[in-house]
Motif scaffolding. Sequence first.
Motif, PDB file in Angstrom:
ATOM      1  N   ALA A 177      -5.811  -7.677  25.798  1.00  0.00           N
ATOM      2  CA  ALA A 177      -4.922  -7.216  24.716  1.00  0.00           C
ATOM      3  C   ALA A 177      -3.539  -7.821  24.915  1.00  0.00           C
ATOM      4  N   ALA A 178      -2.839  -8.040  23.802  1.00  0.00           N
ATOM      5  CA  ALA A 178      -1.469  -8.554  23.872  1.00  0.00           C
ATOM      6  C   ALA A 178      -0.498  -7.378  23.984  1.00  0.00           C
ATOM      7  N   ILE A 179       0.641  -7.641  24.639  1.00  0.00           N
ATOM      8  CA  ILE A 179       1.649  -6.585  24.827  1.00  0.00           C
ATOM      9  C   ILE A 179       2.926  -6.960  24.107  1.00  0.00           C
ATOM     10  N   ILE A 180       3.416  -6.030  23.303  1.00  0.00           N
ATOM     11  CA  ILE A 180       4.682  -6.233  22.597  1.00  0.00           C
ATOM     12  C   ILE A 180       5.695  -5.277  23.226  1.00  0.00           C
ATOM     13  N   PRO A 181       6.583  -5.795  24.100  1.00  0.00           N
ATOM     14  CA  PRO A 181       7.572  -4.898  24.704  1.00  0.00           C
ATOM     15  C   PRO A 181       8.560  -4.434  23.637  1.00  0.00           C
ATOM     16  N   GLN A 182       8.977  -3.188  23.737  1.00  0.00           N
ATOM     17  CA  GLN A 182       9.917  -2.673  22.742  1.00  0.00           C
ATOM     18  C   GLN A 182      10.919  -1.718  23.391  1.00  0.00           C
ATOM     19  N   GLY A 183      12.195  -1.910  23.031  1.00  0.00           N
ATOM     20  CA  GLY A 183      13.249  -0.986  23.453  1.00  0.00           C
ATOM     21  C   GLY A 183      13.644  -0.151  22.249  1.00  0.00           C
ATOM     22  N   THR A 243      15.960  -2.612  17.615  1.00  0.00           N
ATOM     23  CA  THR A 243      17.085  -3.053  16.774  1.00  0.00           C
ATOM     24  C   THR A 243      17.170  -4.582  16.727  1.00  0.00           C
ATOM     25  N   GLY A 244      16.241  -5.256  17.364  1.00  0.00           N
ATOM     26  CA  GLY A 244      16.234  -6.723  17.362  1.00  0.00           C
ATOM     27  C   GLY A 244      16.113  -7.252  15.941  1.00  0.00           C
ATOM     28  N   LEU A 245      16.671  -8.438  15.705  1.00  0.00           N
ATOM     29  CA  LEU A 245      16.773  -8.929  14.328  1.00  0.00           C
ATOM     30  C   LEU A 245      15.990 -10.219  14.098  1.00  0.00           C
ATOM     31  N   VAL A 246      15.058 -10.533  15.032  1.00  0.00           N
ATOM     32  CA  VAL A 246      14.264 -11.756  14.869  1.00  0.00           C
ATOM     33  C   VAL A 246      12.760 -11.488  14.942  1.00  0.00           C
ATOM     34  N   GLY A 247      12.370 -10.243  14.789  1.00  0.00           N
ATOM     35  CA  GLY A 247      10.954  -9.896  14.675  1.00  0.00           C
ATOM     36  C   GLY A 247      10.175  -9.876  15.975  1.00  0.00           C
ATOM     37  N   GLY A 248      10.872  -9.942  17.131  1.00  0.00           N
ATOM     38  CA  GLY A 248      10.151 -10.013  18.412  1.00  0.00           C
ATOM     39  C   GLY A 248       9.722  -8.672  18.960  1.00  0.00           C
ATOM     40  N   SER A 249      10.219  -7.586  18.391  1.00  0.00           N
ATOM     41  CA  SER A 249       9.976  -6.267  18.996  1.00  0.00           C
ATOM     42  C   SER A 249       8.843  -5.510  18.334  1.00  0.00           C
ATOM     43  N   VAL A 250       8.215  -6.102  17.319  1.00  0.00           N
ATOM     44  CA  VAL A 250       7.111  -5.410  16.628  1.00  0.00           C
ATOM     45  C   VAL A 250       5.857  -6.305  16.652  1.00  0.00           C
ATOM     46  N   PRO A 251       4.683  -5.693  16.458  1.00  0.00           N
ATOM     47  CA  PRO A 251       3.460  -6.522  16.506  1.00  0.00           C
ATOM     48  C   PRO A 251       3.497  -7.645  15.482  1.00  0.00           C
ATOM     49  N   ARG A 252       2.781  -8.717  15.798  1.00  0.00           N
ATOM     50  CA  ARG A 252       2.674  -9.855  14.883  1.00  0.00           C
ATOM     51  C   ARG A 252       1.815  -9.455  13.683  1.00  0.00           C
ATOM     52  N   GLY A 253       2.134 -10.019  12.511  1.00  0.00           N
ATOM     53  CA  GLY A 253       1.273  -9.836  11.348  1.00  0.00           C
ATOM     54  C   GLY A 253      -0.122 -10.339  11.669  1.00  0.00           C
ATOM     55  N   ARG A 254      -0.162 -11.479  12.405  1.00  0.00           N
ATOM     56  CA  ARG A 254      -1.440 -12.010  12.882  1.00  0.00           C
ATOM     57  C   ARG A 254      -1.249 -12.452  14.334  1.00  0.00           C
ATOM     58  N   GLU A 255      -1.900 -11.769  15.264  1.00  0.00           N
ATOM     59  CA  GLU A 255      -1.767 -12.131  16.676  1.00  0.00           C
ATOM     60  C   GLU A 255      -2.395 -13.512  16.854  1.00  0.00           C
ATOM     61  N   PRO A 256      -1.707 -14.455  17.545  1.00  0.00           N
ATOM     62  CA  PRO A 256      -2.184 -15.839  17.604  1.00  0.00           C
ATOM     63  C   PRO A 256      -3.662 -15.982  17.988  1.00  0.00           C
ATOM     64  N   ARG A 257      -4.157 -15.132  18.900  1.00  0.00           N
ATOM     65  CA  ARG A 257      -5.571 -15.273  19.313  1.00  0.00           C
ATOM     66  C   ARG A 257      -6.449 -14.150  18.755  1.00  0.00           C
ATOM     67  N   GLY A 258      -5.902 -13.412  17.793  1.00  0.00           N
ATOM     68  CA  GLY A 258      -6.688 -12.342  17.165  1.00  0.00           C
ATOM     69  C   GLY A 258      -6.946 -11.148  18.071  1.00  0.00           C
ATOM     70  N   ARG A 259      -6.108 -10.994  19.115  1.00  0.00           N
ATOM     71  CA  ARG A 259      -6.341  -9.895  20.060  1.00  0.00           C
ATOM     72  C   ARG A 259      -5.689  -8.594  19.577  1.00  0.00           C
ATOM     73  N   PRO A 260      -6.155  -7.447  20.049  1.00  0.00           N
ATOM     74  CA  PRO A 260      -5.448  -6.196  19.735  1.00  0.00           C
ATOM     75  C   PRO A 260      -4.054  -6.227  20.361  1.00  0.00           C
TER      76      PRO A 260
END
Length: 462
Positions: free
Chosen positions: A66-72, A75-92
């Motif tokens: 599974a992929a991990i999306i670290p989150q504090g 308030t990040g403004l470049v989309g890095g703190s939330v899950p991807r619309g489509r995970e690159p390898r299709g993983r949960p």
Amino acid sequence: MSAESDLLASLRAAVGDGHVLADPALRAGHETDWSRRWRGEALAVVRAGTVEEVAAVLVDCRAAGAAIIPQGGNTGLVGGSVPRGREPRGRPQVVLSLTRLRDLEVVDVAAAEVTVGAGATLGALQAHARGAGYAFGVDLGARDSATIGGMIATNAGGVNVIRHGPMRQQLVGLEAVTADGAVVRRLPGLVKDNTGYHLPSLLAGSEGTLAIVTRARLRLVPLPARRAVALVAADGADEAAALSGELRRTLPSLLAAELFFEDGMELVLRHSGGSRPFREQHGAYLLVEVEGSRDPTDELLGAVEGCGGLVRDAIMCTDEAERARAWALRERHTEAVNAQGVPHKLDVAVPVGRIGEFVRRVKEAIGEAAPGARTYLYGHIGDGNLHVNVIGPAPEDEAVDDAVLELAIAMGGTISAEHGIGVAKTAWLEADRGAADVAVMRAIKAALDPDAILNPGVLLPA
Ligand code: FAD
Ligand code: 2HG
Ligand code: ZN
């Protein structure tokens, strides 16, 4: 049981049932970013409470693929703190929330340092440092939600960079967990420590792609006894940049030099109320703050007067309420713009001397890429960092982003001054940094996270 329910069961065993949020209603706030431009679906949000729990979550996720999306504070403004619309390898995708790691250790007064958990908010750290007679060198508008871990991961900048530098410069030590669950820890707070690769520097700005930050040792700075703020009106961005340069030269205690324009100020006043500080309209506004052990108002006034012809009008903010009103005019731009629609947010820097030229050219470039779009510009002029906010184009339409980033690079600037690359700008990383730099980054990523489970699709193009 499916592989996903096996993973959920092991995550529950690791952090406790109540800290694995699988219900869509409970996940929702963790799945969309602050700007609402980026969102994706998580299998679960996992709220780890200790470094051991973080390590266990990483081991479980890696084993389960599974992929991990670290989150504090998200308030990040470049989309890095939330899950991807489509995970690159299709993983949960599992959101790993660090906000429970919020302990604040006793301030080390002799060393002017403190050790805090990655989930502590900036506001909590600031209050804690103040209680011991110190201040923290980084400040930004999202202080009540942004966490120290997120700020390290993004190498956050903010309003006092001209005085104290960004997050990377505040880091004296770090504890972090790598993708295989190993804990790296060096927290004695030695300013002089020349023992090889400096992991805190590497992890600052790594945007959750190399390790999970769990704790940090931070330097503190003297608590300014007094502050003074001036709002200065100028003819345009060129004059504001010249003013900021002159004030940097003449005011050793300059803390902040912030830029905004008439249209942005009007938007803020419409959004939050309040009245115009100046009767007439001007081409640009500069907010300047200085600190001192004694009241620095006269020093600031003298420096502004010394700028002569560059100053069209000026207001000295002499009490706390006036200072807060002046700061609100600048800091509330972000929420006022967000209230207009889903913004395209570009966070560029150009050489300070070219800010005026950039302001002119970026408006032309946006006009061509997205006719009819509304553009708001503001930023930290002291370090050449301009926030370009565009309302109008659909969130997935990247024409305007491309136009702004291309111009920033063409003018000798950077595509990210302080918010990072996230998922928003990966396509432009190589144009900014060059192929050799990106190859080194990829090698580091492959060494530390061979299965690419940490924030895939962020920073480096997938
Ligand atoms: P998040 O948004 O949760 O995460 C940001 C990134 O860090 C993501 O990639 C995430 O995966 C990663 N991450 C989070 N925590 C960890 C961790 N413990 N370990 C590893 N990776 C982690 N930014 C500035 O630089 N200057 C400003 O002046 C500024 N002002 C802002 C004002 C407003 C109103 C808002 C909404 C945002 C502002 N920001 C500013 C952006 C934002 O606050 C910063 O990027 C901040 O550093 C993000 O902190 P966070 O805890 O919210 O991180
Ligand atoms: C600021 O300086 C923040 O206010 C947010 O970095 C910038 O709204 C933005 O684009
Ligand atoms: Zn900023």
